[in-house]
Design an enzyme around this catalytic site. Structure first.
Site, PDB file in Angstrom:
ATOM      1  N   ALA A  66       5.264  -2.220   3.537  1.00  0.00           N
ATOM      2  CA  ALA A  66       5.545  -3.591   3.092  1.00  0.00           C
ATOM      3  C   ALA A  66       6.471  -3.498   1.888  1.00  0.00           C
ATOM      4  O   ALA A  66       6.499  -2.481   1.187  1.00  0.00           O
ATOM      5  CB  ALA A  66       4.245  -4.287   2.724  1.00  0.00           C
ATOM      6  N   GLU A 114       1.072   1.085  10.065  1.00  0.00           N
ATOM      7  CA  GLU A 114       0.244   0.039  10.694  1.00  0.00           C
ATOM      8  C   GLU A 114       0.956  -0.592  11.893  1.00  0.00           C
ATOM      9  O   GLU A 114       0.322  -0.864  12.916  1.00  0.00           O
ATOM     10  CB  GLU A 114      -0.127  -1.022   9.635  1.00  0.00           C
ATOM     11  CG  GLU A 114      -1.108  -0.465   8.611  1.00  0.00           C
ATOM     12  CD  GLU A 114      -1.275  -1.356   7.388  1.00  0.00           C
ATOM     13  OE1 GLU A 114      -0.258  -1.785   6.810  1.00  0.00           O
ATOM     14  OE2 GLU A 114      -2.430  -1.625   7.019  1.00  0.00           O
TER      15      GLU A 114
HETATM   16  N1  COA Z   1       9.320  -1.545  -0.619  1.00  0.00           N
HETATM   17  C1  COA Z   1      10.476  -1.885  -1.219  1.00  0.00           C
HETATM   18  N2  COA Z   1      11.504  -1.014  -1.365  1.00  0.00           N
HETATM   19  C2  COA Z   1      11.349   0.222  -0.885  1.00  0.00           C
HETATM   20  C3  COA Z   1      10.177   0.640  -0.252  1.00  0.00           C
HETATM   21  C4  COA Z   1       9.122  -0.314  -0.102  1.00  0.00           C
HETATM   22  N3  COA Z   1       7.972  -0.021   0.518  1.00  0.00           N
HETATM   23  N4  COA Z   1      10.292   1.940   0.108  1.00  0.00           N
HETATM   24  C5  COA Z   1      11.539   2.314  -0.282  1.00  0.00           C
HETATM   25  N5  COA Z   1      12.174   1.290  -0.888  1.00  0.00           N
HETATM   26  C6  COA Z   1      13.505   1.260  -1.450  1.00  0.00           C
HETATM   27  C7  COA Z   1      13.595   2.000  -2.779  1.00  0.00           C
HETATM   28  O1  COA Z   1      13.161   1.163  -3.845  1.00  0.00           O
HETATM   29  C8  COA Z   1      15.070   2.318  -2.841  1.00  0.00           C
HETATM   30  O2  COA Z   1      15.764   1.156  -3.206  1.00  0.00           O
HETATM   31  P1  COA Z   1      16.962   1.244  -4.310  1.00  0.00           P
HETATM   32  O3  COA Z   1      17.976   2.164  -3.693  1.00  0.00           O
HETATM   33  O4  COA Z   1      17.444  -0.173  -4.429  1.00  0.00           O
HETATM   34  O5  COA Z   1      16.356   1.815  -5.542  1.00  0.00           O
HETATM   35  C9  COA Z   1      15.412   2.617  -1.385  1.00  0.00           C
HETATM   36  O6  COA Z   1      14.399   1.986  -0.603  1.00  0.00           O
HETATM   37  C10 COA Z   1      15.418   4.081  -1.055  1.00  0.00           C
HETATM   38  O7  COA Z   1      14.158   4.635  -1.423  1.00  0.00           O
HETATM   39  P2  COA Z   1      13.982   5.920  -2.384  1.00  0.00           P
HETATM   40  O8  COA Z   1      12.627   5.823  -3.007  1.00  0.00           O
HETATM   41  O9  COA Z   1      15.139   6.033  -3.291  1.00  0.00           O
HETATM   42  O10 COA Z   1      14.022   7.094  -1.301  1.00  0.00           O
HETATM   43  P3  COA Z   1      13.377   8.542  -1.438  1.00  0.00           P
HETATM   44  O11 COA Z   1      13.931   9.329  -0.316  1.00  0.00           O
HETATM   45  O12 COA Z   1      13.537   9.072  -2.821  1.00  0.00           O
HETATM   46  O13 COA Z   1      11.795   8.317  -1.209  1.00  0.00           O
HETATM   47  C11 COA Z   1       9.845   7.380  -0.098  1.00  0.00           C
HETATM   48  C12 COA Z   1      11.326   7.867   0.036  1.00  0.00           C
HETATM   49  C13 COA Z   1       9.465   6.788   1.235  1.00  0.00           C
HETATM   50  C14 COA Z   1       8.950   8.594  -0.437  1.00  0.00           C
HETATM   51  C15 COA Z   1       9.762   6.344  -1.235  1.00  0.00           C
HETATM   52  O14 COA Z   1      10.771   5.368  -1.030  1.00  0.00           O
HETATM   53  C16 COA Z   1       8.446   5.629  -1.285  1.00  0.00           C
HETATM   54  O15 COA Z   1       7.468   6.205  -1.742  1.00  0.00           O
HETATM   55  N6  COA Z   1       8.406   4.352  -0.842  1.00  0.00           N
HETATM   56  C17 COA Z   1       7.224   3.521  -0.905  1.00  0.00           C
HETATM   57  C18 COA Z   1       6.240   3.896   0.151  1.00  0.00           C
HETATM   58  C19 COA Z   1       4.991   3.059   0.047  1.00  0.00           C
HETATM   59  O16 COA Z   1       4.251   3.130  -0.912  1.00  0.00           O
HETATM   60  N7  COA Z   1       4.742   2.254   1.080  1.00  0.00           N
HETATM   61  C20 COA Z   1       3.580   1.427   1.173  1.00  0.00           C
HETATM   62  C21 COA Z   1       3.822   0.084   0.645  1.00  0.00           C
HETATM   63  S1  COA Z   1       2.361  -0.909   0.787  1.00  0.00           S
END
Ligand code: COA
Length: 260
Positions: A66, A114
């Site tokens: 999300a 999910e």
């Molecule tokens: N919601 C909103 N934005 C998200 C997102 C999410 N769930 N997951 C990734 N993004 C965004 C990041 O903020 C980033 O945006 P930006 O470029 O404007 O800063 C972009 O997507 C790329 O993500 P980034 O974190 O830079 O990539 P990464 O390769 O370093 O890491 C993940 C990848 C998946 C490990 C990391 O993005 C992450 O932990 N995301 C959240 C996962 C999560 O907790 N999901 C459950 C939500 S309930």
């Protein structure tokens, strides 16, 4: 509805739905969920659609969850409403009566895991990663993770994933039964379509009632589930497809099912 965050294409009876926010790793914001709700309704009701394959745009993510920006602004009542809306969309997909395959091409985290679990089958690229990391954010899964994950992999393994927030790779997801098959990234869509075409070659009403029997039966007592199964078994005996399928076997020829 025209979509800004989804790609929706129909090829020969199969709807290909791609969540298309690759710069945000296809995170499910409110707009994606509204468009997905519309797409699920089309999949359910359009007679020309006989199955669906769902994937994510870009090389990195299926869906990274999300949208955390949206979540950060929610209060208790709109939070509950968001969860119920998302649960409703995923449940509608799960009970659409047509086979749905998740082609998991990268991160499938939180709402992404999910959504994949609400699909009937999951194929993963060997670059895919799965997890329910909500506890790291001070929340809990809200689109069915606490309910579908234990049903798929058992309570102990589900709790391990949900309580630790840990990410697992595709091979581990296969080992615990979260995915049906792991394939090289370049083969993911072709393999998903091959699996779908194989299902669509079967008798459509039989496929529909198998989906319903498993979905409903898993929540019933064994006796209730067995009765549901017997009712479906009897109902299918009234169809052209059963006559055709059994006759074709006896005549040693391929069947010609209706609605294929
Ligand atoms: N919601 C909103 N934005 C998200 C997102 C999410 N769930 N997951 C990734 N993004 C965004 C990041 O903020 C980033 O945006 P930006 O470029 O404007 O800063 C972009 O997507 C790329 O993500 P980034 O974190 O830079 O990539 P990464 O390769 O370093 O890491 C993940 C990848 C998946 C490990 C990391 O993005 C992450 O932990 N995301 C959240 C996962 C999560 O907790 N999901 C459950 C939500 S309930």
């Amino acid at each position: 509805m025209t979509y800004q965050t989804l790609l929706f294409d129909i090829h020969d009876g199969v709807a290909f739905v791609t969540i298309n926010r690759p710069d945000k790793l296809n995170a499910l914001n409110d707009q994606v969920m509204a468009e997905l709700a519309d797409a699920v309704e089309r999949i359910t009701t359009a007679p020309e659609i006989r199955g669906a394959i769902i994937t994510g745009a870009g090389p990195k993510a299926f869906i990274a969850g999300a949208d955390i920006g949206d979540l950060s602004r929610q209060g208790p009542f709109d939070g509950k409403a968001r969860a119920m809306r998302g649960q409703g969309v995923l449940r509608r997909l799960e009970t659409c009566g047509k086979p749905v395959i998740a082609a998991v091409n990268g991160y499938a985290l939180g709402g992404g895991c999910e959504l994949a679990m609400a699909c009937h089958l999951r194929l993963a690229s060997d670059a895919a990663k799965f997890g329910q990391p909500e506890v790291k954010l001070g929340i809990a899964p809200g689109y069915g993770g606490t309910q579908r994950l234990p049903r798929l992999v058992g309570k102990g393994v589900a709790l391990q994933l949900i309580l630790s927030g840990e990410m697992i790779d595709a091979q581990e997801a296969y080992r615990i039964g979260l995915v049906n098959k792991v394939v090289p990234p370049g083969d993911l869509l072709a393999e998903s379509e091959k699996l779908m075409r194989g299902i669509l070659a079967m008798a459509p009403l039989a496929v529909r009632l198998c989906l319903e029997a498993v979905d409903q039966g898993i929540e019933m007592t064994l006796d209730e589930g067995l009765l549901l199964e017997a009712n479906h078994f009897g109902l299918l005996a009234a169809t052209h497809d059963m006559k055709e399928g059994t006759t074709a076997f006896l005549e040693k020829r391929p069947p010609r099912f209706e609605g294929r």
